[in-house]
Design a protein around this motif. Structure first.
Motif, PDB file in Angstrom:
ATOM      1  N   SER A   6       2.579   1.420  -2.965  1.00 11.58           N
ATOM      2  CA  SER A   6       3.938   0.717  -2.766  1.00 11.58           C
ATOM      3  C   SER A   6       4.451   0.751  -3.945  1.00 11.58           C
ATOM      4  CB  SER A   6       3.573  -0.911  -2.120  1.00 11.58           C
ATOM      5  OG  SER A   6       4.949  -1.467  -2.179  1.00 11.58           O
ATOM      6  N   ILE A   8       6.344  -1.559  -6.512  1.00  9.65           N
ATOM      7  CA  ILE A   8       6.612  -2.967  -6.523  1.00  9.65           C
ATOM      8  C   ILE A   8       7.722  -3.019  -7.670  1.00  9.65           C
ATOM      9  CG2 ILE A   8       4.717  -3.455  -8.296  1.00  9.65           C
ATOM     10  CD1 ILE A   8       4.232  -6.225  -6.916  1.00  9.65           C
ATOM     11  N   GLU A  19       1.937   1.153  -7.138  1.00  4.44           N
ATOM     12  CA  GLU A  19       0.481   0.812  -7.258  1.00  4.44           C
ATOM     13  C   GLU A  19      -0.251   1.081  -6.056  1.00  4.44           C
ATOM     14  OE1 GLU A  19      -0.699  -0.832  -9.696  1.00  4.44           O
ATOM     15  OE2 GLU A  19       1.126  -1.468 -11.207  1.00  4.44           O
ATOM     16  N   MET A  21      -2.555  -0.265  -3.247  1.00  4.40           N
ATOM     17  CA  MET A  21      -2.675  -1.606  -2.712  1.00  4.40           C
ATOM     18  C   MET A  21      -4.184  -1.806  -2.115  1.00  4.40           C
ATOM     19  SD  MET A  21       0.789  -2.138  -0.538  1.00  4.40           S
ATOM     20  CE  MET A  21       0.760  -0.742   0.437  1.00  4.40           C
ATOM     21  N   TYR A  30       0.757 -10.901  -9.300  1.00  6.09           N
ATOM     22  CA  TYR A  30       1.218  -9.365 -10.137  1.00  6.09           C
ATOM     23  C   TYR A  30       1.598  -9.734 -11.228  1.00  6.09           C
ATOM     24  CZ  TYR A  30       2.591  -4.683 -10.753  1.00  6.09           C
ATOM     25  OH  TYR A  30       2.865  -3.500 -11.103  1.00  6.09           O
ATOM     26  N   TYR A  49       3.210  -7.725  -2.396  1.00  5.67           N
ATOM     27  CA  TYR A  49       3.585  -6.407  -1.921  1.00  5.67           C
ATOM     28  C   TYR A  49       4.467  -6.565  -0.710  1.00  5.67           C
ATOM     29  CZ  TYR A  49       0.465  -3.990  -4.905  1.00  5.67           C
ATOM     30  OH  TYR A  49      -0.286  -3.705  -6.206  1.00  5.67           O
ATOM     31  N   GLY A  53       7.427  -5.517  -2.959  1.00  7.96           N
ATOM     32  CA  GLY A  53       6.827  -4.103  -2.716  1.00  7.96           C
ATOM     33  C   GLY A  53       7.898  -3.136  -1.757  1.00  7.96           C
ATOM     34  N   CYS A  57       1.946  -4.756   2.798  1.00  7.60           N
ATOM     35  CA  CYS A  57       0.470  -4.536   2.574  1.00  7.60           C
ATOM     36  C   CYS A  57      -0.168  -4.117   3.744  1.00  7.60           C
ATOM     37  CB  CYS A  57      -0.282  -5.808   2.051  1.00  7.60           C
ATOM     38  SG  CYS A  57      -0.176  -7.084   3.349  1.00  7.60           S
TER      39      CYS A  57
END
Length: 66
Positions: A6, A8, A19, A21, A30, A49, A53, A57
């Motif tokens: 994702s 972010i 990143e 997840m 984060y 996220y 994001g 997630c």
């Protein structure tokens, strides 16, 4: 199909980073590598996220696919 990456985006400075997840847990904090802002989920979201994001997630994605 579950996505595990994702992008972010920091709401403070606009910095974005892709990143990987975590697959079995939600990430609650984060830290932006550009400005140092520590992000927390928005009210009603389980993790950073889901709030910041490009993709929710994995646990949330899997819930929606069931």
């Amino acid at each position: 199909m579950t996505k595990y990456k994702s992008t972010i985006t920091c709401p403070s400075c606009g910095h974005s980073k892709e990143e990987v997840m975590p697959t079995n847990a939600c990430q609650y904090f984060y830290s932006c590598e550009k400005c140092g802002q520590v992000l927390k989920p928005k009210p009603g979201d389980c993790c950073v996220y889901c709030s910041y994001g490009s993709v929710a997630c994995p646990p949330v994605q899997q819930e929606k696919n069931e």
